[in-house]
Write an enzyme that holds these catalytic residues in place. Structure first.
Site, PDB file in Angstrom:
ATOM      1  N   TRP A 182       7.322  76.547  15.155  1.00 62.58           N
ATOM      2  CA  TRP A 182       6.119  76.238  14.370  1.00 62.58           C
ATOM      3  C   TRP A 182       6.436  75.648  12.997  1.00 62.58           C
ATOM      4  CZ3 TRP A 182       1.137  75.642  15.398  1.00 62.58           C
ATOM      5  CH2 TRP A 182       0.638  76.141  16.612  1.00 62.58           C
ATOM      6  N   CYS A 196      -4.833  74.567  21.006  1.00 64.15           N
ATOM      7  CA  CYS A 196      -4.705  73.821  22.264  1.00 64.15           C
ATOM      8  C   CYS A 196      -5.068  74.743  23.412  1.00 64.15           C
ATOM      9  CB  CYS A 196      -3.282  73.323  22.429  1.00 64.15           C
ATOM     10  SG  CYS A 196      -2.934  71.977  21.303  1.00 64.15           S
ATOM     11  N   GLU A 240       6.523  84.419  19.995  1.00 63.04           N
ATOM     12  CA  GLU A 240       5.293  83.720  19.594  1.00 63.04           C
ATOM     13  C   GLU A 240       4.058  84.504  20.047  1.00 63.04           C
ATOM     14  OE1 GLU A 240       3.775  80.382  21.749  1.00 63.04           O
ATOM     15  OE2 GLU A 240       3.400  79.225  19.941  1.00 63.04           O
ATOM     16  N   TYR A 292      -4.324  80.709  15.774  1.00 64.48           N
ATOM     17  CA  TYR A 292      -4.521  81.677  16.865  1.00 64.48           C
ATOM     18  C   TYR A 292      -4.643  83.160  16.463  1.00 64.48           C
ATOM     19  CZ  TYR A 292      -2.963  77.590  19.523  1.00 64.48           C
ATOM     20  OH  TYR A 292      -2.838  76.327  20.035  1.00 64.48           O
ATOM     21  N   ASP A 299       0.826  69.066  26.099  1.00 68.23           N
ATOM     22  CA  ASP A 299       2.108  68.346  25.986  1.00 68.23           C
ATOM     23  C   ASP A 299       2.933  68.827  27.178  1.00 68.23           C
ATOM     24  OD1 ASP A 299       4.730  67.651  25.351  1.00 68.23           O
ATOM     25  OD2 ASP A 299       4.588  68.262  23.259  1.00 68.23           O
ATOM     26  N   ARG A 317      -7.160  72.370  25.977  1.00 72.75           N
ATOM     27  CA  ARG A 317      -7.871  71.093  25.751  1.00 72.75           C
ATOM     28  C   ARG A 317      -6.900  69.920  25.733  1.00 72.75           C
ATOM     29  NH1 ARG A 317      -6.479  69.105  20.974  1.00 72.75           N
ATOM     30  NH2 ARG A 317      -5.582  70.633  19.570  1.00 72.75           N
TER      31      ARG A 317
HETATM   32  N1  LIG Z   1       3.462  67.976  20.189  1.00 74.31           N
HETATM   33  C1  LIG Z   1       3.296  69.301  20.234  1.00 74.31           C
HETATM   34  N2  LIG Z   1       3.577  69.953  21.391  1.00 74.31           N
HETATM   35  C2  LIG Z   1       3.450  71.314  21.468  1.00 74.31           C
HETATM   36  O1  LIG Z   1       3.706  71.859  22.562  1.00 74.31           O
HETATM   37  C3  LIG Z   1       3.021  72.034  20.312  1.00 74.31           C
HETATM   38  C4  LIG Z   1       2.738  71.321  19.140  1.00 74.31           C
HETATM   39  N3  LIG Z   1       2.899  69.965  19.122  1.00 74.31           N
HETATM   40  N4  LIG Z   1       2.328  71.961  18.012  1.00 74.31           N
HETATM   41  C5  LIG Z   1       2.051  73.370  18.000  1.00 74.31           C
HETATM   42  C6  LIG Z   1       2.804  74.135  19.022  1.00 74.31           C
HETATM   43  C7  LIG Z   1       4.266  74.410  18.775  1.00 74.31           C
HETATM   44  N5  LIG Z   1       4.803  74.444  20.152  1.00 74.31           N
HETATM   45  C8  LIG Z   1       6.110  74.063  20.446  1.00 74.31           C
HETATM   46  C9  LIG Z   1       6.901  73.487  19.467  1.00 74.31           C
HETATM   47  C10 LIG Z   1       8.200  73.098  19.758  1.00 74.31           C
HETATM   48  C11 LIG Z   1       8.697  73.296  21.043  1.00 74.31           C
HETATM   49  C12 LIG Z   1      10.127  72.879  21.325  1.00 74.31           C
HETATM   50  O2  LIG Z   1      10.682  72.043  20.642  1.00 74.31           O
HETATM   51  N6  LIG Z   1      10.768  73.490  22.319  1.00 74.31           N
HETATM   52  C13 LIG Z   1      12.160  73.198  22.687  1.00 74.31           C
HETATM   53  C14 LIG Z   1      13.090  74.288  22.242  1.00 74.31           C
HETATM   54  C15 LIG Z   1      12.969  74.624  20.795  1.00 74.31           C
HETATM   55  C16 LIG Z   1      13.628  75.953  20.438  1.00 74.31           C
HETATM   56  O3  LIG Z   1      13.938  76.773  21.308  1.00 74.31           O
HETATM   57  O4  LIG Z   1      13.805  76.190  19.229  1.00 74.31           O
HETATM   58  C17 LIG Z   1      12.273  73.153  24.217  1.00 74.31           C
HETATM   59  O5  LIG Z   1      13.177  72.449  24.675  1.00 74.31           O
HETATM   60  O6  LIG Z   1      11.485  73.814  24.895  1.00 74.31           O
HETATM   61  C18 LIG Z   1       7.913  73.882  22.015  1.00 74.31           C
HETATM   62  C19 LIG Z   1       6.626  74.268  21.711  1.00 74.31           C
HETATM   63  C20 LIG Z   1       3.732  74.261  21.087  1.00 74.31           C
HETATM   64  N7  LIG Z   1       2.853  73.444  20.310  1.00 74.31           N
HETATM   65  O1  LIG Z   2       0.283  75.544  22.949  1.00 77.01           O
HETATM   66  C1  LIG Z   2       0.278  74.317  22.772  1.00 77.01           C
HETATM   67  C2  LIG Z   2       0.049  73.772  21.511  1.00 77.01           C
HETATM   68  C3  LIG Z   2       0.061  72.433  21.376  1.00 77.01           C
HETATM   69  N1  LIG Z   2       0.269  71.625  22.442  1.00 77.01           N
HETATM   70  C4  LIG Z   2       0.318  70.150  22.222  1.00 77.01           C
HETATM   71  C5  LIG Z   2      -0.763  69.291  22.805  1.00 77.01           C
HETATM   72  C6  LIG Z   2      -0.690  68.044  21.936  1.00 77.01           C
HETATM   73  O2  LIG Z   2       0.398  67.241  22.390  1.00 77.01           O
HETATM   74  C7  LIG Z   2      -0.334  68.607  20.560  1.00 77.01           C
HETATM   75  C8  LIG Z   2      -1.534  68.853  19.686  1.00 77.01           C
HETATM   76  O3  LIG Z   2      -2.088  67.647  19.278  1.00 77.01           O
HETATM   77  P1  LIG Z   2      -3.693  67.378  19.256  1.00 77.01           P
HETATM   78  O4  LIG Z   2      -3.841  65.994  18.696  1.00 77.01           O
HETATM   79  O5  LIG Z   2      -4.293  68.421  18.367  1.00 77.01           O
HETATM   80  O6  LIG Z   2      -4.173  67.490  20.675  1.00 77.01           O
HETATM   81  O7  LIG Z   2       0.272  69.863  20.832  1.00 77.01           O
HETATM   82  C9  LIG Z   2       0.507  72.161  23.692  1.00 77.01           C
HETATM   83  O8  LIG Z   2       0.730  71.438  24.684  1.00 77.01           O
HETATM   84  N2  LIG Z   2       0.483  73.491  23.817  1.00 77.01           N
END
Ligand SMILES: Nc1nc(=O)c2c([nH]1)NC[C@@H]1CN(c3ccc(C(=O)N[C@@H](CCC(=O)O)C(=O)O)cc3)CN21
Ligand SMILES: O=c1ccn([C@H]2C[C@H](O)[C@@H](COP(=O)(O)O)O2)c(=O)[nH]1
Length: 277
Positions: free
Chosen positions: A80, A159, A58, A94, A182, A179
């Site tokens: 993503w 974020c 990423e 980004y 999660d 900002r």
């Molecule tokens: N709600 C939310 N949280 C995020 O952290 C987040 C978003 N949305 N949207 C944009 C990006 C995408 N990112 C992500 C998306 C998925 C995982 C996730 O599901 N991780 C799993 C493993 C997935 C895999 O390896 O394929 C984990 O257990 O860490 C982590 C970060 C960080 N961002």
């Molecule tokens: O790098 C990242 C990208 C996204 N997030 C999380 C933070 C929020 O839970 C969602 C985005 O939702 P918004 O309503 O736009 O705040 O994705 C993260 O922690 N880290």
């Protein structure tokens, strides 16, 4: 990383229940900080197994300026997918803002080039930073990510948005403003990604990677992560692994996944959790 578990405990016990854009609901606190000295190990969580490849690919994808998920999918990285259109597009997120921020006169600014140049030639500067929050490209919160992308906007606003670098006595530190964080799924990625970028920049500029600081705004735990959070809070952190960069590429843009080795990573098992879209 005990500091990560402390933050998780703080949000879990002190957080106020707050509804959010995704409809899932969160426990949330505002304004927290995690600091980590990179000289004591690479901050890849040990209280659950992380997919290091997703984190590296990423970051390299951001640096290449790419904003299409197909490149990530071809590498087995699927983090993503949920926000992309059927053609894989995520809009000017980004990578676009970091490397080709559009100016009013039709030019593009590469903010990463400017950071590398400043670290090499003006390291005492207090202006070494790059920013992802481009108001002209922000999405409409009332529309889906895909509808926003079709209108030329970002699928999601950044974020991790403001990266600042600091050099003193040959040591490089970095501070990132998030900002919205999660804390169960996203923050472990953000910590490791900032650490990786700092190590790469240090290698390219002949500095020693020192401290990373992540400052978080809305710091939340999604309500559907409760069982996973409780499980993780019972675990004791193990010694951190070490990052080895196996060669010195020509520039910050020439790293490949194979250039990074994580040594001594012996985490507790993975804990699966649903992502809020
Ligand atoms: N709600 C939310 N949280 C995020 O952290 C987040 C978003 N949305 N949207 C944009 C990006 C995408 N990112 C992500 C998306 C998925 C995982 C996730 O599901 N991780 C799993 C493993 C997935 C895999 O390896 O394929 C984990 O257990 O860490 C982590 C970060 C960080 N961002
Ligand atoms: O790098 C990242 C990208 C996204 N997030 C999380 C933070 C929020 O839970 C969602 C985005 O939702 P918004 O309503 O736009 O705040 O994705 C993260 O922690 N880290």
């Amino acid at each position: 990383m005990q500091t990560y578990l402390d933050l998780m405990q703080d949000i879990y016990t002190q957080g106020l229940v707050k509804s959010d854009r995704t409809g899932v609901g969160t426990r949330s606190v505002f304004g927290r900080q995690i600091r980590h000295d990179l000289r004591t190990g690479f901050p890849l969580l040990t209280t659950k197994k992380l997919h290091f490849k997703s984190i590296v690919c990423e970051l390299l994808w951001f640096l290449s300026g790419d904003t299409n998920v197909k490149t990530l999918q071809a590498q087995g990285v699927n983090i993503w997918n949920e926000w992309a259109t059927e053609t894989g597009d995520l809009g000017p997120i980004y990578g676009k803002q970091w490397t080709a921020w559009p100016t009013a006169d039709g030019e593009h600014l590469n903010q990463i080039d400017a950071v590398v140049h400043a670290l090499k030639h003006n390291p005492e500067s207090r202006r070494i930073l790059f920013h992802g929050w481009n108001p002209a490209d922000l999405p409409d919160e009332g529309l889906s990510p895909q509808e926003n992308v079709k209108r030329g906007k970002m699928a999601l606003p950044p974020c991790h948005l403001l990266y600042q670098f600091y050099v003193a006595e040959g040591h490089l530190s970095a501070q990132l403003y998030l900002r919205s964080s999660d804390t169960f799924l996203g923050l472990p990625y953000n910590i490791a990604s900032l650490a990786l970028l700092t190590h790469m920049l240090a290698q390219q500029t002949d500095l020693i990677a020192h401290e990373i600081i992540l400052t978080t705004g809305d710091s939340h735990l999604y309500l559907n992560h409760d069982a996973q959070v409780q499980k993780q809070l019972t675990r004791t952190p193990k010694p951190l692994p070490e990052l080895k960069i196996l060669r010195r590429p020509e520039s910050l843009y020439d790293y490949r996944f194979e250039d990074f080795a994580i040594l001594g990573y012996d985490p507790h098992p993975h804990i699966a959790a649903p992502i809020a879209v």
